[in-house]
Design a protein around this motif. Structure first.
Motif, mmCIF file in Angstrom:
data_model
loop_
_atom_site.group_PDB
_atom_site.id
_atom_site.type_symbol
_atom_site.label_atom_id
_atom_site.label_comp_id
_atom_site.label_asym_id
_atom_site.label_seq_id
_atom_site.Cartn_x
_atom_site.Cartn_y
_atom_site.Cartn_z
ATOM 1 N N ALA A 124 0.881 -1.279 -0.150
ATOM 2 C CA ALA A 124 0.046 0.022 0.155
ATOM 3 C C ALA A 124 0.784 1.135 -0.007
ATOM 4 O O ALA A 124 1.837 0.992 0.570
ATOM 5 C CB ALA A 124 -0.947 0.079 1.163
ATOM 6 N N ASP A 125 0.300 2.346 -0.537
ATOM 7 C CA ASP A 125 1.044 3.489 -0.669
ATOM 8 C C ASP A 125 0.670 4.410 0.710
ATOM 9 O O ASP A 125 -0.573 4.409 1.080
ATOM 10 C CB ASP A 125 0.711 4.362 -1.905
ATOM 11 N N ILE A 126 1.663 4.969 1.417
ATOM 12 C CA ILE A 126 1.359 5.832 2.401
ATOM 13 C C ILE A 126 1.313 7.373 1.792
ATOM 14 O O ILE A 126 1.945 7.792 0.930
ATOM 15 C CB ILE A 126 2.357 6.012 3.333
ATOM 16 N N VAL A 127 0.315 7.918 2.148
ATOM 17 C CA VAL A 127 0.001 9.309 1.547
ATOM 18 C C VAL A 127 -0.100 10.355 2.681
ATOM 19 O O VAL A 127 -0.789 10.190 3.757
ATOM 20 C CB VAL A 127 -1.572 9.356 0.947
ATOM 21 N N PHE A 128 0.987 11.125 2.882
ATOM 22 C CA PHE A 128 1.064 12.189 3.887
ATOM 23 C C PHE A 128 -0.054 13.314 3.658
ATOM 24 O O PHE A 128 -0.350 13.793 2.555
ATOM 25 C CB PHE A 128 2.470 12.760 4.034
ATOM 26 N N ASP A 129 -0.860 13.584 4.580
ATOM 27 C CA ASP A 129 -2.082 14.473 4.659
ATOM 28 C C ASP A 129 -1.645 15.965 4.152
ATOM 29 O O ASP A 129 -0.678 16.429 4.972
ATOM 30 C CB ASP A 129 -2.794 14.386 6.106
ATOM 31 N N ARG A 130 -2.194 16.517 3.430
ATOM 32 C CA ARG A 130 -1.734 17.937 2.973
ATOM 33 C C ARG A 130 -2.306 18.952 4.038
ATOM 34 O O ARG A 130 -1.293 19.823 4.288
ATOM 35 C CB ARG A 130 -2.493 18.140 1.588
ATOM 36 N N PHE A 131 -3.204 18.868 4.753
ATOM 37 C CA PHE A 131 -3.399 19.717 5.880
ATOM 38 C C PHE A 131 -2.510 19.689 6.980
ATOM 39 O O PHE A 131 -2.248 20.767 7.452
ATOM 40 C CB PHE A 131 -4.948 19.276 6.271
ATOM 41 N N HIS A 132 -2.203 18.524 7.445
ATOM 42 C CA HIS A 132 -0.917 18.393 8.409
ATOM 43 C C HIS A 132 0.312 19.092 7.938
ATOM 44 O O HIS A 132 1.095 19.644 8.754
ATOM 45 C CB HIS A 132 -0.721 17.004 8.898
ATOM 46 N N LEU A 133 0.735 18.652 6.643
ATOM 47 C CA LEU A 133 1.866 19.574 6.232
ATOM 48 C C LEU A 133 1.667 20.884 5.980
ATOM 49 O O LEU A 133 2.580 21.519 6.346
ATOM 50 C CB LEU A 133 1.857 18.822 4.452
ATOM 51 N N MET A 134 0.600 21.529 5.742
ATOM 52 C CA MET A 134 0.574 22.874 5.716
ATOM 53 C C MET A 134 0.618 23.536 7.141
ATOM 54 O O MET A 134 1.062 24.748 7.237
ATOM 55 C CB MET A 134 -0.816 23.375 5.002
ATOM 56 N N ALA A 135 -0.004 22.686 8.000
ATOM 57 C CA ALA A 135 -0.164 23.071 9.313
ATOM 58 C C ALA A 135 1.361 23.110 10.004
ATOM 59 O O ALA A 135 1.869 24.080 10.592
ATOM 60 C CB ALA A 135 -0.888 22.238 10.431
ATOM 61 N N ASN A 136 2.172 22.104 9.570
ATOM 62 C CA ASN A 136 3.613 22.056 9.983
ATOM 63 C C ASN A 136 4.546 23.364 9.314
ATOM 64 O O ASN A 136 5.298 24.020 10.062
ATOM 65 C CB ASN A 136 4.182 20.820 9.496
ATOM 66 N N LEU A 137 4.135 23.499 8.111
ATOM 67 C CA LEU A 137 4.945 24.802 7.390
ATOM 68 C C LEU A 137 4.379 25.988 8.220
ATOM 69 O O LEU A 137 5.194 27.066 8.432
ATOM 70 C CB LEU A 137 4.293 24.739 5.753
ATOM 71 N N ALA A 138 3.059 26.312 8.511
ATOM 72 C CA ALA A 138 2.581 27.400 9.191
ATOM 73 C C ALA A 138 3.328 27.495 10.293
ATOM 74 O O ALA A 138 3.589 28.402 10.892
ATOM 75 C CB ALA A 138 1.072 27.210 9.344
ATOM 76 N N LYS A 139 3.322 26.410 11.221
ATOM 77 C CA LYS A 139 4.219 26.550 12.411
ATOM 78 C C LYS A 139 5.740 27.037 12.147
ATOM 79 O O LYS A 139 6.098 27.812 13.021
ATOM 80 C CB LYS A 139 4.358 24.984 13.143
ATOM 81 N N ALA A 140 6.190 26.612 11.457
ATOM 82 C CA ALA A 140 7.680 27.028 10.855
ATOM 83 C C ALA A 140 7.554 28.500 10.578
ATOM 84 O O ALA A 140 8.487 29.251 11.169
ATOM 85 C CB ALA A 140 8.088 26.132 9.779
ATOM 86 N N ILE A 141 6.852 29.019 9.728
ATOM 87 C CA ILE A 141 6.719 30.416 9.571
ATOM 88 C C ILE A 141 6.434 31.229 10.893
ATOM 89 O O ILE A 141 6.799 32.454 11.102
ATOM 90 C CB ILE A 141 5.584 30.641 8.524
ATOM 91 N N ASP A 142 5.370 30.929 11.707
ATOM 92 C CA ASP A 142 5.309 31.358 12.960
ATOM 93 C C ASP A 142 6.448 31.464 13.820
ATOM 94 O O ASP A 142 6.740 32.452 14.585
ATOM 95 C CB ASP A 142 4.137 30.888 13.671
ATOM 96 N N GLN A 143 7.235 30.332 13.746
ATOM 97 C CA GLN A 143 8.372 30.244 14.549
ATOM 98 C C GLN A 143 9.456 31.526 14.102
ATOM 99 O O GLN A 143 9.954 32.423 14.820
ATOM 100 C CB GLN A 143 9.159 28.969 14.797
ATOM 101 N N LEU A 144 9.675 31.815 12.794
ATOM 102 C CA LEU A 144 10.422 32.563 12.264
ATOM 103 C C LEU A 144 9.706 34.109 12.584
ATOM 104 O O LEU A 144 10.505 34.890 12.887
ATOM 105 C CB LEU A 144 10.266 32.546 10.582
#
Length: 295
Positions: A124-144
């Protein structure tokens, strides 16, 4: 008993006595007995794809693992914890043919879930959820943003502090006034401007229709991030490079955990109405009932 169980979909258990003179403890027993008798077993044959997520259900960050059928939204599994064993307990219920039918599983980048899927569903393919990915990126931007506040003058600090949500919202969700404030911020701070542009570019990942082109785009994006030298974004980009195959799998299966995130709201509503969780078995039955009614 069935009347009480029907009411229990809409009325808190501690409100039953005012309606039908049944104490809360008795209403709980009635509802549980009726659901155990009436609800069918989960449909485990022919599953194409799964959605997996964790949900906090008790104080102190007590979690459960939730598994839904990606096509129907049916709740298939609820298990205490968010560890590898919590998901493995679901796979233990499946036969070899039932496992073989599953082509994809959508998760966040939880290493515990990932290892269980790789072991139990190697094809089976693992698909990483895009909403979690965007939330992770948002967290990085907020840290900046917080780092830039510390380095800014007193006058600039006031401008940056008030821009958190404008930075993290998508452009189409900004009002005219918010857009103007954001433009002023981006003109004032080069690092935040760069991060905002990179965030917009990353969203384009899910516009690609083939994994090959999406993979090429993400590799180029990682190079741009590294060239920016923005540490929080570089750390995020390193994770993207590591997990790139799980991200581009979206192009094959078009899976996201949007459905399960919506179901998490149902979980919160049921817990609130029950005034907390007395039994995970009962919670599972209540959630099974709701998921089947929505199919």
């Amino acid at each position: 008993m069935r009347y009480v169980s029907m009411l229990a979909r809409f009325v808190p258990l501690d409100g039953m006595k005012a309606i039908c003179e049944v104490p809360a403890a008795t209403a709980w027993r009635y509802d549980k007995a009726v659901l155990e008798a009436d609800l069918p077993e989960p449909k485990l044959d022919g599953i194409r794809a799964l959605l997996v997520d964790e949900k906090s259900v008790r104080k102190g960050h007590r979690y459960v693992t939730v598994v839904l059928d990606a096509d129907t939204g049916e709740l298939l599994h609820l298990h205490e914890g968010k560890k590898r064993a919590s998901l493995a307990a679901f796979f233990d219920k499946l036969s070899a043919s039932q496992k073989a039918s599953i082509k994809a599983v959508c998760i966040d980048r939880n290493g515990a879930y990932r290892s269980a899927i790789e072991e139990q569903l190697p094809e089976a393919d693992i698909v990483f959820d895009r909403f979690h990915l965007m939330a992770n990126l948002a967290k990085a931007i907020d840290q900046l943003r917080r780092e830039e506040i510390k380095a800014a003058s007193e006058e600039d600090k006031r401008v940056i502090k008030g821009q958190r949500y404008n930075l993290l919202r998508n452009p189409e969700n900004l009002t005219g006034k918010q857009s103007l404030c954001l433009r002023n911020l981006l003109a004032m701070n080069e690092k935040l401007s760069t991060a905002y542009i990179l965030k917009g570019q990353f969203r384009l990942t899910w516009t690609y229709s083939t994994p090959g082109w999406a993979r090429r785009f993400l590799k180029d994006w990682v190079v741009l991030v590294r060239e920016s030298g923005i540490d929080p974004l570089v750390r995020f980009a390193n994770g993207v490079e590591r997990d790139i195959e799980g991200i581009v799998s979206w192009c094959r299966h078009h899976l996201s955990n949007g459905l399960i995130e919506s179901f998490n709201s149902t979980i919160s509503r049921i817990i609130f109405k029950a005034r907390g969780i007395r039994s995970l078995d009962y919670l599972y039955l209540k959630l099974r009932q709701e998921s089947l009614l929505q199919i």
